[in-house]
Design a protein around this motif. Structure first.
Motif, short mmCIF file in Angstrom:
data_model
loop_
_atom_site.label_atom_id
_atom_site.label_comp_id
_atom_site.label_asym_id
_atom_site.label_seq_id
_atom_site.Cartn_x
_atom_site.Cartn_y
_atom_site.Cartn_z
N ASP A 172 0.80 -1.24 0.00
CA ASP A 172 0.00 0.00 0.00
C ASP A 172 0.83 1.29 0.00
N THR A 173 2.03 1.24 0.59
CA THR A 173 2.84 2.47 0.63
C THR A 173 3.32 2.89 -0.77
N TYR A 174 3.19 2.01 -1.75
CA TYR A 174 3.64 2.37 -3.10
C TYR A 174 2.50 2.72 -4.04
N THR A 175 1.27 2.72 -3.53
CA THR A 175 0.15 2.92 -4.44
C THR A 175 0.06 4.36 -4.96
N PHE A 176 0.75 5.28 -4.30
CA PHE A 176 0.71 6.69 -4.76
C PHE A 176 1.88 6.99 -5.69
N LEU A 177 2.73 6.00 -5.93
CA LEU A 177 3.96 6.25 -6.68
C LEU A 177 3.77 6.11 -8.19
N SER A 178 4.34 7.04 -8.93
CA SER A 178 4.38 6.87 -10.38
C SER A 178 5.70 7.44 -10.89
N SER A 179 6.14 6.97 -12.05
CA SER A 179 7.38 7.49 -12.63
C SER A 179 7.26 9.00 -12.85
N ARG A 180 6.05 9.42 -13.26
CA ARG A 180 5.85 10.84 -13.57
C ARG A 180 6.07 11.71 -12.32
N ILE A 181 5.50 11.28 -11.18
CA ILE A 181 5.63 12.07 -9.94
C ILE A 181 7.09 12.07 -9.46
N VAL A 182 7.75 10.92 -9.57
CA VAL A 182 9.14 10.82 -9.14
C VAL A 182 10.02 11.78 -9.96
N LYS A 183 9.76 11.83 -11.27
CA LYS A 183 10.55 12.72 -12.14
C LYS A 183 10.31 14.19 -11.75
N GLU A 184 9.07 14.50 -11.44
CA GLU A 184 8.71 15.87 -11.09
C GLU A 184 9.41 16.29 -9.78
N ILE A 185 9.40 15.38 -8.80
CA ILE A 185 10.06 15.67 -7.51
C ILE A 185 11.56 15.88 -7.73
N ALA A 186 12.17 14.97 -8.52
CA ALA A 186 13.62 15.06 -8.76
C ALA A 186 13.96 16.34 -9.52
N ARG A 187 13.13 16.67 -10.48
CA ARG A 187 13.37 17.88 -11.29
C ARG A 187 13.36 19.13 -10.42
N LEU A 188 12.51 19.12 -9.38
CA LEU A 188 12.38 20.29 -8.51
C LEU A 188 13.32 20.21 -7.30
N GLY A 189 14.23 19.24 -7.31
CA GLY A 189 15.25 19.15 -6.27
C GLY A 189 14.81 18.43 -5.01
N GLY A 190 13.68 17.71 -5.06
CA GLY A 190 13.20 16.97 -3.88
C GLY A 190 13.94 15.64 -3.70
N ASP A 191 13.73 15.05 -2.54
CA ASP A 191 14.41 13.81 -2.18
C ASP A 191 13.57 12.61 -2.63
N VAL A 192 14.12 11.80 -3.52
CA VAL A 192 13.35 10.65 -4.04
C VAL A 192 13.77 9.33 -3.37
#
Ligand code: ADP
Length: 159
Positions: free
Chosen positions: A121-141
């Protein structure tokens, strides 16, 4: 020998994908994570890099391998002598598209079965698109992607 194909863009592979791979690896003799070329989706990582990142991330799973394909999925499944397509289901929002895809693939080849696996369940909110967006904005992935993917994202977005 029961072989399953887990197809996707994997741009890039996330811990949600990896969770599905690990579950499938327990059910099948061999699991092939098949990276679709999907140039139309304008991927962040080129095909070769997406495959290399999958390969590194599944190195600890002896019955899992990484490959790529650029043909009709059912043709690729037959060419790899596989019987099953694995897809991941996160939420109801995935259902409609996945249902359509599975029924179309069945129409194209009745002998291939599609099975769906739900991640932890902890991964149900995860998508490649969101991960890329976080990384692009300097967030911790960290915690969202395997180590090799984290390093590749850091390199991609370091200025
Ligand atoms: P595609 O472009 O084919 O949808 P993706 O790489 O986005 O490729 O996803 C491949 C498969 O993995 C799809 O079935 C998708 O629903 C599933 N998937 C994506 N993210 C997750 C996740 N966090 N947990 C479980 N399954 C996932």
């Amino acid at each position: 020998m029961r072989t399953a194909i887990y197809p996707g863009s994997f741009d890039p592979l996330t811990n949600g994908h990896l969770d599905v791979v690990q579950r499938a690896a327990k059910l099948f003799d061999r699991v092939i994570v098949a990276v679709a070329k999907n140039e139309g989706k304008n991927p962040l990582f080129p095909l070769r890099e997406r495959v290399a990142l999958v390969k590194k991330s599944v190195a600890h799973l002896p019955n899992v391998e990484a490959d790529s394909f650029d043909s009709l999925l059912v043709q690729y499944v037959v060419s790899r002598k596989a019987q099953v397509i694995v897809r991941g289901l996160r939420a109801v929002s995935d259902f409609e598209f996945e249902f359509q895809l599975a029924l179309m693939n069945r129409k194209l080849n009745e002998s291939i079965e599609t099975i769906f696996m739900m991640p932890k369940d902890t991964y149900t909110f995860l998508s490649s698109r969101i991960v890329k967006e976080i990384a692009r904005l300097g967030g911790d992935v960290r915690g969202f992607v395997p180590g090799p993917v984290q390093a590749a994202l850091a390199k991609k977005f370091s200025t």
